[in-house]
Design a protein around this motif. Structure first.
Motif, PDB file in Angstrom:
ATOM      1  N   ARG A   1      -4.896   0.784   7.481  1.00  2.89           N
ATOM      2  CA  ARG A   1      -6.286   0.398   7.716  1.00  2.89           C
ATOM      3  C   ARG A   1      -6.491  -0.184   9.111  1.00  2.89           C
ATOM      4  O   ARG A   1      -7.568  -0.096   9.658  1.00  2.89           O
TER       5      ARG A   1
ATOM      6  N   PRO B   1      -0.276  -1.842   8.460  1.00  4.25           N
ATOM      7  CA  PRO B   1      -0.987  -1.096   7.413  1.00  4.25           C
ATOM      8  C   PRO B   1      -1.908  -0.060   8.045  1.00  4.25           C
ATOM      9  O   PRO B   1      -2.419  -0.246   9.154  1.00  4.25           O
TER      10      PRO B   1
ATOM     11  N   ASP C   1       0.814  -1.219   0.000  1.00  2.00           N
ATOM     12  CA  ASP C   1       0.000   0.000   0.000  1.00  2.00           C
ATOM     13  C   ASP C   1       0.848   1.270   0.000  1.00  2.00           C
ATOM     14  O   ASP C   1       0.375   2.332  -0.391  1.00  2.00           O
TER      15      ASP C   1
END
Length: 110
Positions: free
Chosen positions: A100, A98, A77
């Motif tokens: 998220r 990450p 990402d």
């Protein structure tokens, strides 16, 4: 925001590192966020599109370290975080996660 910075890579892309306060992690420590983008403006836009509206980069007080640059380059990402170093942070740095996982809304428990 206490510190932040950027590093321009040989291929023209930019890695931006920001220390942000976090309601999820210890408020005194906050989080260190790394973003890989074509330029600084796009890096900040990526964060703003995720809901971090008041994100600004002024100066280059805390640019990303070579280890941080390697971590963000190898993440699919190109947007990662971990607890920022500080007085209450562990001696051994934790793994990069990450973005998220930071922005995920907590599940309400009955």
């Amino acid at each position: 925001m206490a510190a932040g910075g950027f590093c321009k890579l040989p291929n023209g892309t930019v890695v931006v590192a920001l220390n942000l306060p976090s309601p999820v992690v210890d408020a005194a420590t906050g989080v260190r966020v790394l973003v890989l983008a074509q330029n600084r403006a796009r890096a900040l836009t990526r964060l703003r599109n995720l809901g971090l509206r008041a994100v600004y980069l002024r100066g280059n007080a805390a640019p990303p370290t070579p280890d941080e640059i390697t971590a963000v380059l190898h993440h699919p990402d190109g947007l990662i975080w971990r607890t920022a170093p500080g007085p209450t942070a562990p001696a051994v740095p934790e793994l990069w996660r990450p973005i998220r996982s930071l922005l995920r809304k907590p599940v309400a428990q009955p």
